[in-house]
Motif scaffolding. Structure first.
Motif, PDB file in Angstrom:
ATOM      1  N   PRO A 362       0.828  -1.208   0.000  1.00 53.66           N
ATOM      2  CA  PRO A 362       0.000   0.000   0.000  1.00 53.66           C
ATOM      3  C   PRO A 362       0.862   1.257   0.000  1.00 53.66           C
ATOM      4  CG  PRO A 362       0.036  -1.001   2.183  1.00 53.66           C
ATOM      5  CD  PRO A 362       0.747  -1.953   1.264  1.00 53.66           C
ATOM      6  N   ASN A 363       0.336   2.332  -0.554  1.00 52.42           N
ATOM      7  CA  ASN A 363       1.028   3.625  -0.624  1.00 52.42           C
ATOM      8  C   ASN A 363       2.280   3.579  -1.491  1.00 52.42           C
ATOM      9  OD1 ASN A 363      -0.825   4.882   1.196  1.00 52.42           O
ATOM     10  ND2 ASN A 363       0.257   3.912   2.890  1.00 52.42           N
ATOM     11  N   VAL A 364       2.369   2.590  -2.374  1.00 48.75           N
ATOM     12  CA  VAL A 364       3.485   2.484  -3.305  1.00 48.75           C
ATOM     13  C   VAL A 364       2.922   2.310  -4.710  1.00 48.75           C
ATOM     14  CG1 VAL A 364       5.491   1.143  -4.028  1.00 48.75           C
ATOM     15  CG2 VAL A 364       5.046   1.486  -1.588  1.00 48.75           C
ATOM     16  N   ARG A 365       3.240   3.254  -5.586  1.00 50.91           N
ATOM     17  CA  ARG A 365       2.774   3.167  -6.977  1.00 50.91           C
ATOM     18  C   ARG A 365       3.970   3.185  -7.913  1.00 50.91           C
ATOM     19  NH1 ARG A 365       1.153   5.627 -11.655  1.00 50.91           N
ATOM     20  NH2 ARG A 365       2.080   7.640 -11.182  1.00 50.91           N
ATOM     21  N   TYR A 366       3.963   2.278  -8.874  1.00 52.57           N
ATOM     22  CA  TYR A 366       5.069   2.131  -9.821  1.00 52.57           C
ATOM     23  C   TYR A 366       4.728   2.816 -11.140  1.00 52.57           C
ATOM     24  CZ  TYR A 366       8.426  -0.179 -12.950  1.00 52.57           C
ATOM     25  OH  TYR A 366       9.399  -0.448 -13.883  1.00 52.57           O
ATOM     26  N   GLU A 367       5.684   3.569 -11.682  1.00 51.22           N
ATOM     27  CA  GLU A 367       5.503   4.245 -12.971  1.00 51.22           C
ATOM     28  C   GLU A 367       6.755   4.041 -13.808  1.00 51.22           C
ATOM     29  OE1 GLU A 367       3.779   6.011 -15.975  1.00 51.22           O
ATOM     30  OE2 GLU A 367       2.713   6.139 -14.057  1.00 51.22           O
ATOM     31  N   TYR A 368       6.586   3.441 -14.989  1.00 51.25           N
ATOM     32  CA  TYR A 368       7.730   3.230 -15.881  1.00 51.25           C
ATOM     33  C   TYR A 368       7.742   4.288 -16.981  1.00 51.25           C
ATOM     34  CZ  TYR A 368      10.929   1.399 -19.307  1.00 51.25           C
ATOM     35  OH  TYR A 368      11.967   1.285 -20.182  1.00 51.25           O
ATOM     36  N   PHE A 369       8.947   4.781 -17.292  1.00 50.31           N
ATOM     37  CA  PHE A 369       9.117   5.747 -18.375  1.00 50.31           C
ATOM     38  C   PHE A 369      10.364   5.370 -19.157  1.00 50.31           C
ATOM     39  CE2 PHE A 369      10.634   9.880 -20.070  1.00 50.31           C
ATOM     40  CZ  PHE A 369       9.510  10.227 -20.822  1.00 50.31           C
ATOM     41  N   ASP A 370      10.181   5.033 -20.425  1.00 49.95           N
ATOM     42  CA  ASP A 370      11.295   4.641 -21.287  1.00 49.95           C
ATOM     43  C   ASP A 370      12.007   5.898 -21.762  1.00 49.95           C
ATOM     44  OD1 ASP A 370      13.071   3.491 -22.984  1.00 49.95           O
ATOM     45  OD2 ASP A 370      11.610   2.316 -24.112  1.00 49.95           O
ATOM     46  N   PHE A 371      12.931   6.375 -20.958  1.00 52.50           N
ATOM     47  CA  PHE A 371      13.564   7.674 -21.175  1.00 52.50           C
ATOM     48  C   PHE A 371      14.254   7.754 -22.533  1.00 52.50           C
ATOM     49  CE2 PHE A 371      16.893  10.813 -20.892  1.00 52.50           C
ATOM     50  CZ  PHE A 371      16.380  11.826 -20.096  1.00 52.50           C
ATOM     51  N   HIS A 372      15.111   6.802 -22.831  1.00 53.69           N
ATOM     52  CA  HIS A 372      15.890   6.879 -24.067  1.00 53.69           C
ATOM     53  C   HIS A 372      15.009   6.760 -25.303  1.00 53.69           C
ATOM     54  CE1 HIS A 372      19.865   5.759 -21.882  1.00 53.69           C
ATOM     55  NE2 HIS A 372      19.728   7.057 -22.023  1.00 53.69           N
ATOM     56  N   ASN A 373      13.965   5.958 -25.236  1.00 51.61           N
ATOM     57  CA  ASN A 373      13.079   5.813 -26.387  1.00 51.61           C
ATOM     58  C   ASN A 373      12.206   7.051 -26.563  1.00 51.61           C
ATOM     59  OD1 ASN A 373      11.762   4.208 -28.539  1.00 51.61           O
ATOM     60  ND2 ASN A 373       9.996   4.315 -27.170  1.00 51.61           N
ATOM     61  N   GLU A 374      11.665   7.562 -25.468  1.00 52.19           N
ATOM     62  CA  GLU A 374      10.782   8.728 -25.550  1.00 52.19           C
ATOM     63  C   GLU A 374      11.539   9.982 -25.980  1.00 52.19           C
ATOM     64  OE1 GLU A 374       7.605   9.024 -25.258  1.00 52.19           O
ATOM     65  OE2 GLU A 374       6.957   7.118 -24.390  1.00 52.19           O
ATOM     66  N   CYS A 375      12.799  10.105 -25.549  1.00 51.09           N
ATOM     67  CA  CYS A 375      13.560  11.332 -25.803  1.00 51.09           C
ATOM     68  C   CYS A 375      14.611  11.153 -26.897  1.00 51.09           C
ATOM     69  CB  CYS A 375      14.233  11.799 -24.512  1.00 51.09           C
ATOM     70  SG  CYS A 375      13.085  12.148 -23.166  1.00 51.09           S
ATOM     71  N   ARG A 376      14.461  10.119 -27.729  1.00 50.79           N
ATOM     72  CA  ARG A 376      15.439   9.888 -28.791  1.00 50.79           C
ATOM     73  C   ARG A 376      15.442  11.059 -29.778  1.00 50.79           C
ATOM     74  NH1 ARG A 376      11.017   6.769 -29.955  1.00 50.79           N
ATOM     75  NH2 ARG A 376      10.183   6.862 -32.089  1.00 50.79           N
TER      76      ARG A 376
END
Length: 675
Positions: A362-376
């Motif tokens: 509880p009180n833990v939320r996971y968020e993934y962001f593909d930095f290199h792909n999104e900011c290529r």
């Protein structure tokens, strides 16, 4: 809270005593007896040192003697809320044993250990204050303000843990000394402090981190921007030598970053005006830390190390312990993972996500962001996609805000964003700076300084200060962990990615490669020695492994063969070409030797990496249990080399005596020496 001595005078009487006397204060002096016979507090024959003394870092025990580490130089970094913040610039090491000199110790093991301590003190960024706790964020200090008034300065290193109940949030206090960097060095004075003798005024907490304070002006309102980073002393170390999590739930490269805004009253004052003129104090905290599973990257002299993930039974418990501690400390957690979802980094991402899903805390939320792909292709504006996803979390977590009535805060921060990439440096720095800017815009709008659509980027002078603070902060954290300034810092400084920045990143990456492979072992030893992760045995002969090379002769000779072959080839280019036939065989011989030597070095790459010797990572390098290994480079033809035997011998020698036994014996000895 009780006071600290801000300046001391050091008196010495031959080889008998060190006497630390507070300047301008009628207070108890601190006397350390170097000989067995106690002396009077200040003998008339005592000699006063000409060096300024600004504090005692602590006492460290090496193989021949204890040593008192003192601060002999300091730099004023700024004045925050009427409190001076200093950086320690020079240190001195005083041997307690009268027969030992810290500059020319009689044994090479002692000389080596002293060199590690000096290197650590010289390379680190150590901050302190005499009347403000630099180790804790504003909200934590406010929560414990009543309790702190009765404690010694070092005892205020506590924190308010937030717990949810049916009626809302309530606070429980628990000691937290993660950022008390010299806690191990001060442990002897702390243990000796009691009703009969109080050494609290001499116990100066020091933080390893960064501090930047800049007065600025926006829309006619004077304010101060401050950025503080605090590095945890647990699982501290260098980039490839400290990864992941340990059994106690501590992760590598854990940093707490606090952005503070101090708004002055409508009547303009001087830059850095006194606390009386501050009408609003705002604090926003973020954290970073290594992916909390058991994993490592094994240097083999190749540019990409071997990736090792250890799927241990205790992984889930260790991650639960870590995340629950963060929830208890900061509130709700938003876990932002920037690790690549393809290629080399993919197994780390999958292991992280598997255990987060399994725990489902509880009180833990996971968020993934593909930095290199999104900011290529340098599309750095795409970070706004992550901010849009995180907006609900940021608004729910909020920030801490105090007005003129400090009894009732206007806002409380009830959660944090925990960001990580592989190193928790470059991508993490960019994302944290972007989140901090978004929050700063919200704060300034709610204060009425910015309109609903304006942002800090619309005001170049103000924006420049903000960007430079975060870029300098990123470089300092990257230098402490990775060995060079941060990559992608041109975006943080200028709001755009440039070709010049890409070239600079190439130079920084090369610097990191060289340091990580050939210099970080000694640097890691310095971390372990000063933080207490390794304690010296009081017999230097038991630590001879620190100064000897256990590798076979053929292993040690190959770099020399390669260098000599290269020299002979270079020399051959200058020889007179009287006979091309003879030169052909000449070059064939030396090119062959060079190729053989280089091939041997590559095949046995692990044997040429500068591993730490105090706590060598033997079990990690030669791990054979369940998990994932990207490759087994550098271990020799049969998968094992000289390094395995050497590291196992060092591991046995360094762990031959329980740490608790060492500390117990030394404490009894010190009680006889210190008044």
């Amino acid at each position: 809270m009780r006071f600290l001595h801000q300046r001391l005078s050091l008196f010495t009487e031959g080889n008998d005593t060190y006497i630390f006397v507070p300047d301008g204060a009628d207070a108890q002096s601190l006397t350390v007896h170097r000989s067995s016979e106690p002396k009077t507090p200040i003998p008339h024959t005592a000699h006063r040192s000409s060096k300024p003394l600004y504090g005692i870092v602590g006492i460290i025990s090496l193989s021949l003697s204890e040593y008192i580490i003192i601060i002999t130089g300091r730099e004023l970094l700024g004045r925050l809320l009427d409190h001076d913040i200093y950086r320690a610039t020079n240190f001195d090491i005083l041997p307690v044993n009268p027969n030992i000199s810290s500059h020319s110790p009689p044994h090479p093991v002692e000389a080596h250990l002293l060199a590690l301590v000096r290197s650590h003190l010289h390379d680190g960024n150590f901050l302190f204050s005499y009347d403000w706790d630099v180790t804790r964020r504003l909200q934590a200090q406010w929560e414990t303000r009543e309790k702190d008034g009765f404690n010694a300065f070092w005892e205020t290193v506590g924190i308010g843990y937030l717990f949810e109940s049916v009626g809302g949030l309530f606070t429980v206090f628990k000691a937290d000394d993660r950022f008390f960097w010299n806690r191990h060095l001060q442990s002897k004075l702390i243990d000796l402090t009691g009703p009969e003798q109080d050494f609290s005024p001499y116990i100066l907490p020091i933080m390893y981190g960064t501090f930047d304070l800049r007065p600025t002006l926006l829309h006619g309102r004077h304010m101060q921007l401050c950025l503080i980073s605090r590095r945890s002393r647990f699982r501290a170390g260098a980039r490839y030598l400290r990864r992941g999590i340990d059994q106690d739930g501590h992760v590598a490269n854990f940093n707490e970053t606090e952005q503070i805004v101090l708004l002055e009253g409508p009547t303009p004052g001087l830059p850095g005006a006194s606390d009386i003129n501050v009408v609003a104090k705002l604090s926003f905290v973020q954290i970073r830390g290594s992916v909390p599973v058991f994993w490592a990257e094994i240097n083999t002299l190749r540019y990409k190390p071997d990736l090792q993930i250890m799927d241990l039974q205790e992984t889930a418990d260790a991650m639960r312990r870590h995340l629950q501690e963060q929830v208890q400390t900061y509130g709700s957690q938003a876990l932002v993972n920037l690790v690549n979802q393809k290629g080399y980094e993919k197994p780390v991402k999958e292991a992280y996500e598997r255990y987060v899903a399994e725990l489902n805390l509880p009180n833990v939320r996971y968020e993934y962001f593909d930095f290199h792909n999104e900011c290529r292709k340098m599309r750095w504006d795409r970070i706004s996609v992550l901010i849009d996803r995180m907006k609900d979390d940021l608004e729910q977590h909020g920030y801490f805000q105090l007005g003129t009535n400090e009894e009732n805060p206007i806002k409380m921060q009830t959660g944090v964003v925990r960001t990580n990439c592989m190193d928790n440096l470059d991508r993490t720095n960019v994302v944290q700076a972007t989140i901090a800017k978004w929050t700063l815009n919200q704060q300034l709008r709610e204060l009425g300084i910015l309109s609903g659509t304006a942002g800090v980027d619309d005001y170049e002078s103000f924006s420049k200060d903000f960007r430079e603070m975060w870029a300098d902060h990123a470089d300092a954290i990257a230098g402490a962990y990775g060995g060079s300034g941060a990559l992608k810092s041109d975006f943080t400084r200028t709001n755009k990615r440039t070709k010049k920045g890409v070239l600079e990143d190439g130079v920084k990456s090369t610097t990191r490669y060289i340091k990580n492979n050939f210099f970080d072992g000694a640097r890691q030893d310095g971390f372990d020695l000063v933080t207490g992760a390794w304690v010296a045995r009081r017999t230097p002969s038991a630590s001879l492994f620190l100064i000897t090379d256990a590798r076979p002769l053929i292993t040690r000779s190959m770099p020399l063969v390669a260098l000599f072959s290269l020299f002979m080839i270079t020399a051959g280019l200058t020889l007179p070409r009287s006979s091309d036939y003879s030169l052909f065989y000449y070059f064939l011989l030396w090119f062959t030797l060079l190729a053989v030597a280089l091939a041997f070095i590559v095949i046995h790459g692990i044997d040429y990496v500068a591993w730490p010797r105090l706590n060598p990572p033997t079990e990690t390098i030669y791990y054979t249990g369940p998990g994932f290994r990207s490759a087994h480079h550098g271990k020799g033809v049969k998968g094992s080399g000289a390094a395995e035997a050497m590291l196992k011998r060092m591991n046995w020698a360094s762990n031959g005596r329980p740490r608790g036994v060492v500390e117990e014996v030394e404490l009894e000895t010190l009680k006889k020496r210190v008044d």
